[in-house]
Scaffold this motif. Structure first.
Motif, mmCIF file in Angstrom:
data_model
loop_
_atom_site.group_PDB
_atom_site.id
_atom_site.type_symbol
_atom_site.label_atom_id
_atom_site.label_comp_id
_atom_site.label_asym_id
_atom_site.label_seq_id
_atom_site.Cartn_x
_atom_site.Cartn_y
_atom_site.Cartn_z
ATOM 1 N N HIS A 4 0.819 -1.219 0.000
ATOM 2 C CA HIS A 4 0.000 0.000 0.000
ATOM 3 C C HIS A 4 0.852 1.268 0.000
ATOM 4 O O HIS A 4 1.913 1.306 0.621
ATOM 5 C CB HIS A 4 -1.009 0.007 1.143
ATOM 6 N N GLU A 38 -5.311 0.857 2.486
ATOM 7 C CA GLU A 38 -5.036 -0.179 3.495
ATOM 8 C C GLU A 38 -5.220 0.371 4.893
ATOM 9 O O GLU A 38 -5.771 -0.295 5.772
ATOM 10 C CB GLU A 38 -3.611 -0.732 3.322
ATOM 11 N N GLU A 39 -4.752 1.596 5.111
ATOM 12 C CA GLU A 39 -4.786 2.165 6.466
ATOM 13 C C GLU A 39 -6.195 2.514 6.927
ATOM 14 O O GLU A 39 -6.399 2.885 8.080
ATOM 15 C CB GLU A 39 -3.868 3.392 6.565
ATOM 16 N N ASP A 58 4.712 -6.115 4.627
ATOM 17 C CA ASP A 58 4.042 -5.049 5.374
ATOM 18 C C ASP A 58 4.023 -5.426 6.858
ATOM 19 O O ASP A 58 3.136 -5.042 7.601
ATOM 20 C CB ASP A 58 2.622 -4.851 4.825
ATOM 21 N N GLY A 75 -0.619 -7.126 14.460
ATOM 22 C CA GLY A 75 -1.335 -6.172 13.615
ATOM 23 C C GLY A 75 -2.181 -6.887 12.569
ATOM 24 O O GLY A 75 -2.270 -8.120 12.550
HETATM 25 N N1 BES Z 1 1.447 -2.710 8.214
HETATM 26 C C1 BES Z 1 0.374 -2.629 9.143
HETATM 27 C C2 BES Z 1 0.037 -3.971 9.741
HETATM 28 C C3 BES Z 1 0.954 -4.414 10.832
HETATM 29 C C4 BES Z 1 1.109 -3.643 11.965
HETATM 30 C C5 BES Z 1 1.610 -5.591 10.727
HETATM 31 C C6 BES Z 1 1.946 -4.049 12.985
HETATM 32 C C7 BES Z 1 2.439 -6.003 11.739
HETATM 33 C C8 BES Z 1 2.626 -5.228 12.863
HETATM 34 C C9 BES Z 1 -0.847 -2.086 8.437
HETATM 35 O O1 BES Z 1 -0.532 -0.995 7.600
HETATM 36 C C10 BES Z 1 -1.817 -1.542 9.481
HETATM 37 O O2 BES Z 1 -1.525 -0.544 10.065
HETATM 38 N N2 BES Z 1 -2.949 -2.209 9.645
HETATM 39 C C11 BES Z 1 -4.021 -1.743 10.466
HETATM 40 C C12 BES Z 1 -5.265 -2.334 9.854
HETATM 41 C C13 BES Z 1 -6.521 -1.563 10.079
HETATM 42 C C14 BES Z 1 -6.479 -0.187 9.494
HETATM 43 C C15 BES Z 1 -7.694 -2.332 9.494
HETATM 44 C C16 BES Z 1 -3.858 -2.210 11.898
HETATM 45 O O3 BES Z 1 -3.244 -3.254 12.159
HETATM 46 O O4 BES Z 1 -4.335 -1.492 12.769
#
Ligand code: BES
Ligand code: MN
Ligand code: MN
Length: 455
Positions: free
Chosen positions: A85, A152-153, A179, A397
């Motif tokens: 993303h 994505e965010e 990611d 996450g």
């Molecule tokens: N890259 C992250 C996901 C992530 C965070 C993976 C920490 C491993 C460790 C992704 O961009 C993210 O921030 N995801 C959100 C998803 C939400 C917006 C549905 C999250 O995890 O809060």
């Protein structure tokens, strides 16, 4: 492969300077004021991929646009879909950044700026690996598709429908995603599970308007009092979640997986330091890695109501609210958990008071089986790219679309994180190690080579 690696080594300065151009675009997807910037980032990515020789197009969605590109001229070879993303999180509080978030700089071997690790920098590793193959070998060893999105965010609200409509276009043998993070410096990692999310809000209304606390106080309920009793009843005194049935569907990690986590070089002291916290919280008697990777949580993320201005005000507040967010683990279904929470809060609410629970839609958790040839190839590629044996981890996450790939389309996903746990993603001074950026590019190049050779 030699020539591909040479193209990577000699490309370093150019890669970094191109990445900086992308990082300068403030593509904050959650802020309508930045919608134009998300589009600028999409257009930048599209042009970059087209200039590399891929067929690259912007696809409109009801929200932010996405970019889909491909170069599929390796008949009989597997097709890899790289997903990532180009949207980023907001940057506030600005005064905690040591350099402006959208003016990327190199510092102590890192590139610092919003989106460096999450996810522009990590996604760019695959783009540059594709370029290195094209420059070094003249062609790609596998069929390559690249899907980079701008939502994505904010939970990828429009990507599931786009995928459903573009099933054939996006079809691939394997999806590769960077990611997530490595377990630590020099510990490249294959991530085998992500937690899901479900969010809800509680709204309490005890009277039609704020009341004079002299005339009414003591004789009517107080919205903040009602809310805080409900909220404090969401957890048990020892730190677990009190909602009936909350843990019913939790699939515990196998003894083998738990044992492998306990063997990882994890330091509670360092973990606390990275959090800036004094003490651990949550469920007692569980390994910290189990708590963040394999146990569900319920967080109160915001609370408000009543009078918040300067000085005092003699009122009985009429309204109060709390925003909550849960992380879910394999086995759990977001809608079912939200229902359980609603029942719990209903039972905890005084009959005479208006209590509303609004549940948003959730992101289901996901787990990735490790016994596939894709995982085997990624282990080999990580080992060559980083010069160290990878470990198997999970992450706490979420990446919304991964479940759709896996469950709806049966597409195996590889979560190969090149970041580090202290990259401060979503926070001030987000960074990405430049040596890991280069190792990530090598890994991706090796992975393509590995998968192209296999068949
Ligand atoms: N890259 C992250 C996901 C992530 C965070 C993976 C920490 C491993 C460790 C992704 O961009 C993210 O921030 N995801 C959100 C998803 C939400 C917006 C549905 C999250 O995890 O809060
Ligand atoms: Mn991300
Ligand atoms: Mn993120």
């Amino acid at each position: 492969m030699e020539k591909v690696l040479a193209a990577i080594e000699s490309g370093r300065e150019g890669f970094i300077s191109e990445l900086k151009d992308l990082l300068r675009i403030p593509s904050v997807s959650s802020d309508p004021a930045h919608a134009g910037d998300v589009r600028v980032a999409a257009e930048w990515v599209r042009k970059h991929l087209a200039d590399m020789g891929l067929e690259a197009e912007i696809h409109e969605t009801p929200g932010h646009p996405l970019v889909f590109a491909q170069k599929c001229d390796a008949p009989g070879k597997p097709t890899i879909l790289f997903y990532g993303h180009f949207d980023v999180q907001p940057v506030e509080p600005l005064d905690e950044w040591t350099s402006p978030p959208f003016e990327p700089v190199e510092r102590d071997g890192n590139i610092v700026g919003r989106g460096t690790a999450d996810d522009k920098g990590q996604a760019f590793t695959h783009v540059k690996a594709v370029e290195a193959w094209l420059k070094g070998a003249g062609c790609l060893p596998v069929n390559v598709k690249i899907l980079l999105e701008g939502e994505e965010e904010i939970g990828s609200p429009n990507l599931p429908a786009w995928l459903a409509e573009h099933r054939d276009l996006a079809a691939a043998d394997v999806v590769v995603i960077s990611d997530t993070s490595q377990f630590g410096p020099g510990l490249p990692s294959v991530c085998t599970g992500l937690r899901g999310i479900a969010a809800f809000e509680i709204h309490v209304e005890t009277s039609s308007t704020d009341l004079h606390s002299g005339s009414f106080g003591g004789a009517v309920p107080n919205a903040i009092d009602v809310l805080t009793r409900i909220v404090s009843g969401l957890h048990t005194p020892d730190g677990g979640v009190a909602v009936a049935g909350f843990y019913d569907d939790v699939k515990a990690p196998s003894d083998e997986e738990m044992a492998s986590w306990k063997a990882l070089p994890f330091s509670e002291k360092q973990f606390l330091q990275s959090a800036g916290a004094q003490t651990l919280g949550g469920e007692p008697d569980r390994h910290t890695l189990e708590r963040i990777w394999a146990r569900p949580t319920l967080e109160i993320v915001g609370i408000g109501g009543g009078f918040q201005g300067p000085g005092h005000k003699g009122i009985v507040p009429a309204k109060a609210w709390a925003k909550c967010s849960m992380r879910l683990v394999p086995g759990m279904v977001p809608a079912k958990v939200i229902e359980a929470v609603k029942r719990h809060i209903e039972a905890a609410s005084p009959a005479s008071v208006k209590v509303k629970v609004e549940g948003g839609h959730g992101t289901p958790p996901v787990s990735i089986p490790t016994d596939s040839r894709w995982v085997a190839a990624s282990v080999a590629a990580l080992e060559k790219g980083f010069g160290a044996k990878p470990v198997f981890i999970r992450e706490g996450g979420s990446i919304s679309i991964v479940t759709r790939f896996v469950e709806d389309y049966g597409m195996p996903c590889l979560l190969l994180g090149f970041g580090l746990p202290d990259d401060h993603i979503h926070g001030p001074n987000e960074k990405f190690s430049l040596s890991d950026f280069m190792a990530g590019i090598r890994t991706s190049a090796y992975l393509m080579g590995e998968l192209g050779r296999e068949v």
